[in-house]
Design an enzyme around this catalytic site. Structure first.
Site, PDB file in Angstrom:
ATOM      1  N   CYS A   1       1.615  -2.288 -11.093  1.00  0.00           N
ATOM      2  CA  CYS A   1       1.953  -2.743 -11.943  1.00  0.00           C
ATOM      3  C   CYS A   1       2.735  -1.125 -12.268  1.00  0.00           C
ATOM      4  CB  CYS A   1       1.374  -2.953 -13.394  1.00  0.00           C
ATOM      5  SG  CYS A   1       0.535  -4.770 -13.414  1.00  0.00           S
TER       6      CYS A   1
ATOM      7  N   ARG B   1       5.824  -0.019  -4.753  1.00  0.00           N
ATOM      8  CA  ARG B   1       4.388  -0.166  -5.405  1.00  0.00           C
ATOM      9  C   ARG B   1       3.563  -1.815  -4.800  1.00  0.00           C
ATOM     10  NH1 ARG B   1       2.527   3.964  -8.278  1.00  0.00           N
ATOM     11  NH2 ARG B   1       0.386   3.241  -8.870  1.00  0.00           N
TER      12      ARG B   1
ATOM     13  N   TRP C   1       2.661  -7.100 -11.227  1.00  0.00           N
ATOM     14  CA  TRP C   1       2.119  -7.148 -10.125  1.00  0.00           C
ATOM     15  C   TRP C   1       0.551  -8.156 -10.363  1.00  0.00           C
ATOM     16  CZ3 TRP C   1      -3.245  -6.437  -7.725  1.00  0.00           C
ATOM     17  CH2 TRP C   1      -2.837  -7.524  -6.366  1.00  0.00           C
TER      18      TRP C   1
ATOM     19  N   ASN D   1       0.269  -1.315 -17.950  1.00  0.00           N
ATOM     20  CA  ASN D   1      -0.357  -2.022 -16.628  1.00  0.00           C
ATOM     21  C   ASN D   1      -1.878  -1.866 -16.751  1.00  0.00           C
ATOM     22  OD1 ASN D   1       1.731  -1.395 -14.920  1.00  0.00           O
ATOM     23  ND2 ASN D   1       1.865   0.202 -14.483  1.00  0.00           N
ATOM     24  N   GLY D   2      -2.912  -2.172 -15.861  1.00  0.00           N
ATOM     25  CA  GLY D   2      -3.909  -1.943 -16.423  1.00  0.00           C
ATOM     26  C   GLY D   2      -4.757  -3.540 -16.270  1.00  0.00           C
TER      27      GLY D   2
ATOM     28  N   GLU E   1      -8.902   1.763  11.360  1.00  0.00           N
ATOM     29  CA  GLU E   1      -8.155   2.363  10.867  1.00  0.00           C
ATOM     30  C   GLU E   1      -6.625   1.514  11.438  1.00  0.00           C
ATOM     31  OE1 GLU E   1      -6.241   3.092   8.235  1.00  0.00           O
ATOM     32  OE2 GLU E   1      -3.976   4.477   8.495  1.00  0.00           O
TER      33      GLU E   1
ATOM     34  N   LYS F   1      -4.503  -1.506   9.479  1.00  0.00           N
ATOM     35  CA  LYS F   1      -3.283  -1.039   9.370  1.00  0.00           C
ATOM     36  C   LYS F   1      -1.835  -2.776   9.601  1.00  0.00           C
ATOM     37  CE  LYS F   1      -2.643   1.322   7.204  1.00  0.00           C
ATOM     38  NZ  LYS F   1      -3.099   2.467   6.954  1.00  0.00           N
TER      39      LYS F   1
ATOM     40  N   GLU G   1      -2.530  -5.256   7.863  1.00  0.00           N
ATOM     41  CA  GLU G   1      -1.715  -5.021   6.694  1.00  0.00           C
ATOM     42  C   GLU G   1      -0.733  -5.725   6.507  1.00  0.00           C
ATOM     43  OE1 GLU G   1      -2.068  -2.098   4.136  1.00  0.00           O
ATOM     44  OE2 GLU G   1      -2.799  -1.054   5.563  1.00  0.00           O
TER      45      GLU G   1
ATOM     46  N   HIS H   1     -22.981  -6.467  21.231  1.00  0.00           N
ATOM     47  CA  HIS H   1     -23.782  -6.905  20.060  1.00  0.00           C
ATOM     48  C   HIS H   1     -23.260  -8.524  19.574  1.00  0.00           C
ATOM     49  CE1 HIS H   1     -26.931  -4.162  20.648  1.00  0.00           C
ATOM     50  NE2 HIS H   1     -25.680  -3.359  20.414  1.00  0.00           N
TER      51      HIS H   1
ATOM     52  N   LYS I   1       0.435  -0.691  -4.061  1.00  0.00           N
ATOM     53  CA  LYS I   1       0.399   0.695  -3.430  1.00  0.00           C
ATOM     54  C   LYS I   1      -0.794   1.278  -3.813  1.00  0.00           C
ATOM     55  CE  LYS I   1       1.658   4.123  -0.980  1.00  0.00           C
ATOM     56  NZ  LYS I   1       0.823   4.699   0.327  1.00  0.00           N
TER      57      LYS I   1
HETATM   58  C1  F6R Z   1      -3.760   1.006   3.653  1.00  0.00           C
HETATM   59  C2  F6R Z   1      -4.325   1.563   2.289  1.00  0.00           C
HETATM   60  C3  F6R Z   1      -5.329   1.555   1.404  1.00  0.00           C
HETATM   61  C4  F6R Z   1      -5.426   2.696   0.880  1.00  0.00           C
HETATM   62  C5  F6R Z   1      -6.667   2.455  -0.144  1.00  0.00           C
HETATM   63  C6  F6R Z   1      -6.604   3.960  -0.850  1.00  0.00           C
HETATM   64  O1  F6R Z   1      -3.114   1.356   4.806  1.00  0.00           O
HETATM   65  O2  F6R Z   1      -2.726   2.014   2.177  1.00  0.00           O
HETATM   66  O3  F6R Z   1      -6.327   0.471   2.151  1.00  0.00           O
HETATM   67  O4  F6R Z   1      -5.140   3.502   1.249  1.00  0.00           O
HETATM   68  O5  F6R Z   1      -5.452   1.667  -1.427  1.00  0.00           O
HETATM   69  O6  F6R Z   1      -5.477   4.379  -1.925  1.00  0.00           O
HETATM   70  P1  F6R Z   1      -5.946   6.452  -2.408  1.00  0.00           P
HETATM   71  O7  F6R Z   1      -5.921   6.621  -1.602  1.00  0.00           O
HETATM   72  O8  F6R Z   1      -4.736   5.608  -2.857  1.00  0.00           O
HETATM   73  O9  F6R Z   1      -7.268   5.920  -3.019  1.00  0.00           O
END
Ligand code: F6R
Length: 613
Positions: free
Chosen positions: A2, A30, A83, A109-110, A485, A489, A492, A509, A608
């Site tokens: 949000c 975000r 959101w 927000n929250g 990673e 990526k 997502e 395994h 985000k």
């Molecule tokens: C993946 C991604 C998330 C963030 C995670 C932590 O591409 O962006 O997995 O890495 O939500 O976010 P931060 O770094 O803001 O604590």
């Protein structure tokens, strides 16, 4: 997640609604699924509220802003992108929410954790609810205490809330005020010329001011057209980001722009910090605790998602070159565990946003136990940055794409700098330290080579593979977290493709059962100390006819005879290879997402920064 924007100007500003909508759009990155605003309309002596499910453009169409914006003076004004958490995506669940009397309008927000109990009590007192959200209880609570003074009502309502909030509230019956408050959810006050802003994220307001006051937990700010008041005396700080940082700069997507900025991210994170001759690093934010760091006998790393994978790479670096035992765990688990600690334990929290709820909770838990806490954070002034005892900023400007790319590269760079600092405090020799420092210095140029020489090939590989539905990523030692990673990526960004990351040695395994011609394997196989092992895993997969994409060291001709497609990266020292090997995987995921027709900057269901548990 949000987003909140609030605005109040000294004089009526005919452009205020337009300005507010533009600020709200800067928070689109975000992730959100509905939007709304409310403002005091002096000409009608009433509050006008408009909400819409979907994009901000849908909200604009509904409110016919293009026609009306110039005619209206919205002052004060609150806006929100939601959101969905409690209650589906609908206009009635969108913010602002209001009380029974259409007096109090509030964006939040929250999460209100005790909303069910509060709602029951309020309903028992006759309050009528119009949405399924947890937020609406706050509006009714403020209503309950409202006796003509909005600030007082908010002050009485907030202690009853369990959970987290960043709120901005206006009231028809106290119209010259905007009241904002926070608890575990970011909120700042922007100080413009004859105007004030409230925002959950600095990117919303950098077009107007770089002077801000970050609110602390439990702080309430009351803003009127002429002034603002917070209980504590607080000095304004400067946002170091530039407006261009929050714009696409000619790229079709933020994600691509930010991948292209990865070489610069390495440079910016190292700037003024690398002491090549001494084979070490100087990190200003750690100056006050260097002797305590020298005494550290054990490190605990905690983070979420991509930041956690950066921590896993850091674990290999610290153990190998600084000789410190490291434990790394995702914050959502860490916060509920009982890690063994003593006075020589240090907690390292890695977070791009500095607002991730689980990481913050883990940090608070360890702080309470007296553990020395250190942050690696990008967003200056964010909660984790302020709550940790000391820290290192990434200095890479805002990361706008939902998927973390340049921040990951920077987090790895900072890990390498920390390794030098801690290593040289211990047993890392001058010569070895100097060699790592030199390799670090050469890294941005090598990163640029990948993005110029391999970019076309990476796109072609994506075109060849984008219709496959499943991928497995394998890597070993320093590149095991890179396999995680790369897979994260891909899933997502290029959903509904499913991707798994694994330690290459684990292949036999279980995962090898998946190997056939319909299941591509991505191997991260640079020429490092585990190269032969990874290559033999590749042979085993090849024997089962699975397509293979490999990330390999330039000049490695042998890999070409095994893999179907090879992306080359320049040679560097083993501990720094992840910084280079992940870049093609970021670009690959980007192209796969675009080819799949996805909104790569705002992938579905993702936010985000995850400021709720
Ligand atoms: C993946 C991604 C998330 C963030 C995670 C932590 O591409 O962006 O997995 O890495 O939500 O976010 P931060 O770094 O803001 O604590």
């Amino acid at each position: 997640m949000c987003g909140i924007v609030g605005y109040i100007a000294r004089k009526q500003n005919p452009n205020s609604l337009k300005l507010g909508i533009e600020a709200l759009k800067r928070l689109e990155y975000r992730g959100y699924d509905s939007a709304g605003f409310a403002f005091w309309d002096e000409s009608k002596k009433d509050i006008f509220c408009q909400k819409a499910a979907g994009r901000i453009t849908a909200l604009e169409e509904k409110a016919n802003i293009a026609v009306n914006a110039v005619a209206l003076s919205a002052n004060p004004l609150i806006l929100h992108t939601r959101w969905a958490t409690h209650g589906g995506v609908s206009e009635s669940n969108a913010h602002p929410h209001c009380d029974c009397q259409n007096n109090i309008y509030l964006v939040h927000n929250g999460i209100v954790e005790n909303y069910k109990e509060l709602k029951e009590v309020l309903q028992g007192e006759g309050h009528q609810f119009r949405s399924e959200t947890d937020t609406e209880v706050i509006a009714h609570l403020v209503e309950k205490f409202f006796q003509g003074n909005l600030e007082e009502a908010v002050r009485k309502a907030l202690p009853l809330i369990k959970g987290s909030y960043g709120i901005a509230v206006i009231a028809k019956n106290d119209p010259q005020k905007l009241v904002a408050a926070r608890l575990s959810s970011p909120l700042l006050l922007g100080l413009g010329e004859n105007e004030y802003f409230v925002a959950s994220d600095p990117s919303a307001i950098i077009a107007h001011t770089n002077k801000v006051i970050y609110l602390d937990d439990n702080e309430i700010v009351t803003i009127t057209p002429d002034n603002f008041s917070i209980l504590k005396e607080k000095k304004p700080e400067e946002i170091e980001w530039k407006l261009e940082d929050a714009q696409k700069g000619g790229y079709p997507h933020f994600m691509l722009k930010e991948i292209m900025e990865e070489p610069e991210a390495i440079e910016n994170s190292m700037k003024g910090r690398l002491l090549t001759e001494d084979g070490t690093a100087r990190l200003g934010g750690l100056q006050d605790i260097v002797t305590r760091l020298r005494r550290a006998k054990r490190m605990l790393f905690t983070a979420c998602g991509t930041a956690f994978y950066a921590s896993l790479v850091g674990r290999y670096m610290f153990e190998e070159y600084a000789g410190i035992p490291v434990e790394a765990d995702v914050a959502s688990e860490f916060r509920y565990r009982k890690p063994i600690i003593d006075e020589n334990t240090v907690l390292l929290c890695v977070s791009q946003s500095g607002e991730t709820a689980d990481t913050l909770a883990a940090l608070k838990e360890m702080k309470m136990k007296g553990v020395l806490t250190v942050g690696v954070v990008n967003v200056v002034g964010s909660t984790i940055a302020r709550e940790t005892d000391a820290g290192v900023y990434n200095h890479i400007g805002p990361e706008m794409g939902v998927a973390s790319t340049k921040a990951f590269i920077s987090q790895l760079t900072v890990m390498a700098l920390l390794t030098l600092l801690l290593g040289r405090q211990r047993n890392l020799s001058l010569v070895k330290g100097q060699r790592i420092a030199q390799d670090l210095q050469a890294l941005p140029e090598k990163a640029r080579i990948i993005l110029t020489q391999e970019a076309k090939k990476i796109k072609e590989i994506a075109e060849k593979y984008y219709q496959y539905n499943n991928f497995i990523y394998l890597g070993r030692k320093y590149n095991y977290p890179i396999a995680l990673e790369g897979a994260l990526k891909l899933k997502e960004i290029a959903y509904p493709i499913h991707a798994e990351g694994y330690a290459s040695g684990e292949m036999k395994h279980g995962p090898i059962a998946l190997a056939d011609q319909n299941f591509p394997f991505v191997f991260i196989a640079p020429q490092d100390s585990v190269y032969e092992k990874v290559v033999s895993n590749m042979e085993e997969v090849k024997a089962r006819r699975a397509p293979i994409i490999a990330i390999a060291t330039e000049g490695d001709e042998r890999i070409k005879t095994i893999a179907d497609d090879v992306i080359y990266i320049p040679k560097t020292s083993e501990m720094l290879t992840p910084i280079l090997s992940v870049m093609p995987l970021h670009l690959f995921a980007y192209h796969m997402g675009v080819l799949r027709g996805n909104d790569v900057d705002k992938p579905r269901n993702l936010a985000k920064s995850v400021t709720v548990e």
